[in-house]
Scaffold this active site. Sequence first.
Site, short mmCIF file in Angstrom:
data_model
loop_
_atom_site.label_atom_id
_atom_site.label_comp_id
_atom_site.label_asym_id
_atom_site.label_seq_id
_atom_site.Cartn_x
_atom_site.Cartn_y
_atom_site.Cartn_z
N PRO A 20 -27.27 70.03 5.45
CG PRO A 20 -26.95 70.85 3.29
CD PRO A 20 -28.02 70.44 4.24
N GLY A 46 -22.16 70.98 7.33
CA GLY A 46 -20.75 71.05 6.98
C GLY A 46 -20.49 71.91 5.75
CG ASP A 47 -22.01 71.01 1.83
OD1 ASP A 47 -20.86 70.83 1.38
OD2 ASP A 47 -22.90 70.17 1.73
CE1 TYR A 48 -26.46 77.31 3.14
CE2 TYR A 48 -26.74 74.94 3.44
CZ TYR A 48 -27.12 76.13 2.83
OH TYR A 48 -28.13 76.14 1.90
N GLY A 107 -18.52 77.07 3.83
CA GLY A 107 -18.73 78.28 3.07
C GLY A 107 -18.40 79.53 3.88
#
Length: 405
Positions: free
Chosen positions: A174, A176-178, A181
């Site tokens: 993932p 995009g999540d990191y 963040g």
Amino acid sequence: MMSQRHNETEQSALGDLKVLELGSMLAGPFIGSMLGDFGAQVIKVEKPGKPDALREWPPHKEEVPLWWKTMARNKHAVTLDISRSEGREIALRLIGESDIVIENFRPGTLERWGLSPLELRELFPRVIWVRVSGWGQNGPKSQEGGYATIAEAFSGLSSFTGHPDKGPMVSAFPMGDYLAGIFGAFGALAALHQREKTGSGQIIDVALYEPILRIIESLVVRFDQTGVGKPLLGNQMEEDVPRNVYPTADGGAIAISCGSQSIYEGLANAMGRPDLIADPRFKTMALRVENRDLIDKEVADWMVEQSTAEALELLRAHRVVAGKVNQIQDVFSDAHVAAREAIATVVDAHLGKIRMPAPTPKLSDTPGSIRWAGQTPGEANEEIFCQQLGLNVAELERLRELRII
């Protein structure tokens, strides 16, 4: 316990910051993880009986969630139902003591629970809110569900990631999540800097797709000015030829990127092919771009005849930017990774020694640290609610009976 841990972190880069982490899974929690690595006190809130879904994600070892151990490191895990009135009152006390509040619920959720960041700015003007969602807090898609995979596809990144014969692809993790963040943590620190000048916090709005859109900036300006997008080229790069991952004779693979004329000439000499320098089809980057398949085949045909070690030795001797495609066991055993201390070891009460990625970037005077791995649900309840907020044991027990914690 609280004072001991505080003493350990007060000299760190962010040791004077208090962070309240709401929400679950990846993007929002990674903001907390980044800030916690550099000393911030991060209080991680989970709903009683319904903990963060990341605890359910594999891999597990004897039912212990391994991903959780690194994502939730350095965090004080408490349970609190912030959707209920008594839980909301405690949440407000925690917010009032926080410098930064992180949340990644669907837009409107906090508002429905009476915890609207916009309204609470009057009560807590110094608090910085970081709000992460799939599509942002406004816009026609804001109420839709959003995940990193969808963000990659929506942003345009997938349109030029993949092989021509197989179509677009997305990352196998993932990303995009990191990335959200990291951008969220940067936004929080920028807002903290501004607060030093004004005394006021602000609300940071991060949509999962927007950090990805930011890093594919060359495609954005290219389309704006020329109306042309980027093609699917597999591991090749349109502007940088030859650039690919090439199999070797012993089953390995080597990545090469010839981003300059001197690197290309070094590659040709390493191959024992000075004729590739003089060849009119390959004399400049522009010409190599036009004839990418031809030069790529020359490199591939040479590489597949070499062992991985021999090829790397030749390439390095000729100052070619190249690297072996590592398996994770190679990363663990690599001397450079060890010298950089890029993998850290932490002792955990459940698993003993655990190795996980070290805090990054490296700060010369106040480096990050991993003080403990992810805790069990509510492990820090007494520490936070009693020692920090001043609740007594009887109050804590009553909240447990009501399933507020």
